[in-house]
Write a protein that holds these residues in place. Structure first.
Motif, PDB file in Angstrom:
ATOM      1  N   GLN A 183     -31.032 -33.085 -10.200  1.00  0.00           N
ATOM      2  CA  GLN A 183     -31.271 -32.035  -9.212  1.00  0.00           C
ATOM      3  C   GLN A 183     -32.766 -31.924  -9.014  1.00  0.00           C
ATOM      4  OE1 GLN A 183     -29.145 -30.687  -7.297  1.00  0.00           O
ATOM      5  NE2 GLN A 183     -30.505 -29.273  -6.275  1.00  0.00           N
TER       6      GLN A 183
ATOM      7  N   MET B  85     -25.672 -36.526   9.553  1.00  0.00           N
ATOM      8  CA  MET B  85     -25.946 -35.610   8.441  1.00  0.00           C
ATOM      9  C   MET B  85     -25.628 -36.209   7.080  1.00  0.00           C
ATOM     10  SD  MET B  85     -27.511 -33.091   9.583  1.00  0.00           S
ATOM     11  CE  MET B  85     -28.040 -33.267  11.266  1.00  0.00           C
ATOM     12  N   GLU B  86     -24.555 -36.969   6.961  1.00  0.00           N
ATOM     13  CA  GLU B  86     -24.271 -37.543   5.646  1.00  0.00           C
ATOM     14  C   GLU B  86     -25.278 -38.623   5.272  1.00  0.00           C
ATOM     15  OE1 GLU B  86     -20.749 -40.812   6.052  1.00  0.00           O
ATOM     16  OE2 GLU B  86     -20.146 -38.724   6.229  1.00  0.00           O
TER      17      GLU B  86
ATOM     18  N   TYR C 205     -28.522 -38.244   5.789  1.00  0.00           N
ATOM     19  CA  TYR C 205     -29.603 -37.474   5.162  1.00  0.00           C
ATOM     20  C   TYR C 205     -29.207 -37.062   3.751  1.00  0.00           C
ATOM     21  CZ  TYR C 205     -31.815 -37.419   9.715  1.00  0.00           C
ATOM     22  OH  TYR C 205     -32.400 -37.801  10.884  1.00  0.00           O
ATOM     23  N   ASP C 206     -27.945 -36.698   3.549  1.00  0.00           N
ATOM     24  CA  ASP C 206     -27.467 -36.382   2.199  1.00  0.00           C
ATOM     25  C   ASP C 206     -27.627 -37.589   1.278  1.00  0.00           C
ATOM     26  OD1 ASP C 206     -26.667 -33.862   3.075  1.00  0.00           O
ATOM     27  OD2 ASP C 206     -24.552 -34.406   3.243  1.00  0.00           O
ATOM     28  N   ARG C 207     -27.230 -38.761   1.778  1.00  0.00           N
ATOM     29  CA  ARG C 207     -27.300 -39.984   0.978  1.00  0.00           C
ATOM     30  C   ARG C 207     -28.750 -40.326   0.634  1.00  0.00           C
ATOM     31  NH1 ARG C 207     -28.240 -45.153   1.680  1.00  0.00           N
ATOM     32  NH2 ARG C 207     -28.524 -45.020   3.933  1.00  0.00           N
TER      33      ARG C 207
ATOM     34  N   ARG D  43     -31.371 -27.792   0.516  1.00  0.00           N
ATOM     35  CA  ARG D  43     -31.371 -28.906  -0.445  1.00  0.00           C
ATOM     36  C   ARG D  43     -32.492 -29.888  -0.174  1.00  0.00           C
ATOM     37  NH1 ARG D  43     -26.277 -31.687   0.512  1.00  0.00           N
ATOM     38  NH2 ARG D  43     -26.484 -30.779   2.581  1.00  0.00           N
ATOM     39  N   TYR D  44     -32.909 -30.000   1.068  1.00  0.00           N
ATOM     40  CA  TYR D  44     -34.028 -30.841   1.463  1.00  0.00           C
ATOM     41  C   TYR D  44     -34.611 -30.269   2.744  1.00  0.00           C
ATOM     42  CZ  TYR D  44     -29.971 -33.072   3.717  1.00  0.00           C
ATOM     43  OH  TYR D  44     -28.799 -33.309   4.387  1.00  0.00           O
TER      44      TYR D  44
ATOM     45  N   HIS E 113     -26.857 -27.643   7.706  1.00  0.00           N
ATOM     46  CA  HIS E 113     -26.285 -28.662   6.829  1.00  0.00           C
ATOM     47  C   HIS E 113     -27.103 -28.824   5.545  1.00  0.00           C
ATOM     48  CE1 HIS E 113     -23.959 -32.207   5.770  1.00  0.00           C
ATOM     49  NE2 HIS E 113     -25.110 -32.714   5.352  1.00  0.00           N
ATOM     50  N   ALA E 114     -28.419 -28.921   5.665  1.00  0.00           N
ATOM     51  CA  ALA E 114     -29.269 -29.124   4.487  1.00  0.00           C
ATOM     52  C   ALA E 114     -29.211 -27.923   3.553  1.00  0.00           C
ATOM     53  CB  ALA E 114     -30.709 -29.398   4.912  1.00  0.00           C
TER      54      ALA E 114
ATOM     55  N   ALA F  19     -31.334 -38.239   0.512  1.00  0.00           N
ATOM     56  CA  ALA F  19     -31.859 -37.242  -0.426  1.00  0.00           C
ATOM     57  C   ALA F  19     -31.366 -37.534  -1.842  1.00  0.00           C
ATOM     58  CB  ALA F  19     -31.453 -35.844   0.013  1.00  0.00           C
ATOM     59  N   ALA F  20     -30.091 -37.868  -1.987  1.00  0.00           N
ATOM     60  CA  ALA F  20     -29.541 -38.183  -3.309  1.00  0.00           C
ATOM     61  C   ALA F  20     -30.193 -39.438  -3.889  1.00  0.00           C
ATOM     62  CB  ALA F  20     -28.028 -38.362  -3.214  1.00  0.00           C
TER      63      ALA F  20
END
Length: 163
Positions: A6, A63-64, A66-68, A149-150, A145-146, A70-71
Motif C-alpha cells: 500500500q 480506468m482499470e 490506471y488501477d493496473r 488511491r492515486y 474512480h481513483a 498504480a498497482a
C-alpha cells in the motif's frame, strides 16, 4: 502470492516536494516508466479508425488501466506518480480549438491547424466547448474512480506549437 504493497501517497508527495524544493533528500527521485501509453492503446483499441468526436470518449474504458499501472508502481516501489488523466494520446488542446482529430489503433492526432499563424489571437475555447466539457467529465470520472488511491491530472495539453 505477496500481499500488495500500500503506497503511502502523502510520503511520496512529500518526497517529490522536498526534491523539487532542493531540500536535502536521501536519494534522487527514481522513476521506472512502464507501459505509460497503455491507457491510450486501450482507448484507441475500442474505436473505429477515422474522425474522433467528443461523444466517443468513454473514460470508463481506461480506468482499470490506471488501477493496473498504480498497482504495478506500488510493487516496483519507485517514486512515479501514476495519475489518471484524460487519455495521453488524444490531442485535447488541438481538439478544443477546433482541429479535426483522427484516431488509429495506436493513437490520435490533429489533422491540421484550424487557422493560419497570422490569426492566432482569434483562437479561443469557450466554457461550453464540447471537447473541454468532455475532458472535464473525464477528470470527474477519474477522480471518482481513483478515490484518493492515486492522483488525477489534467494531463498533457501540449501547447501553441502543436496547434
Amino acid at each position: 502470492m505477496l500481499a500488495p504493497k500500500q503506497r503511502d501517497m502523502q510520503a511520496l508527495l512529500e518526497r517529490h516536494q522536498k526534491f523539487w524544493d532542493l531540500e536535502e533528500v536521501d536519494r534522487p527521485l527514481l522513476v521506472v516508466p512502464v507501459d505509460v501509453y497503455a491507457p491510450t492503446k486501450r482507448f484507441c483499441s475500442t474505436l473505429v479508425g477515422g474522425a474522433l468526436e467528443p461523444d466517443a470518449v468513454d473514460a470508463a474504458v481506461v480506468m482499470e488501466e490506471y488501477d493496473r499501472l498504480a498497482a504495478m508502481h506500488e510493487e516496483i516501489g519507485d517514486d512515479y506518480l501514476v495519475a489518471a488523466e484524460p487519455v495521453l494520446g488524444v490531442p485535447w488542446l488541438e481538439a478544443m480549438v477546433g482541429c479535426p482529430i483522427h484516431v488509429s489503433s495506436t493513437g490520435a492526432m490533429a489533422a491540421r491547424p484550424v487557422q493560419s499563424p497570422q490569426n492566432i489571437q482569434s483562437i479561443s475555447v469557450s466554457p461550453d466547448n464540447r471537447w473541454l466539457q468532455t475532458s472535464i467529465d473525464f477528470l470527474r470520472a477519474a477522480a471518482r474512480h481513483a478515490a484518493g488511491r492515486y492522483p488525477v491530472s489534467v494531463g498533457h495539453l501540449r501547447g501553441p506549437s502543436d496547434i
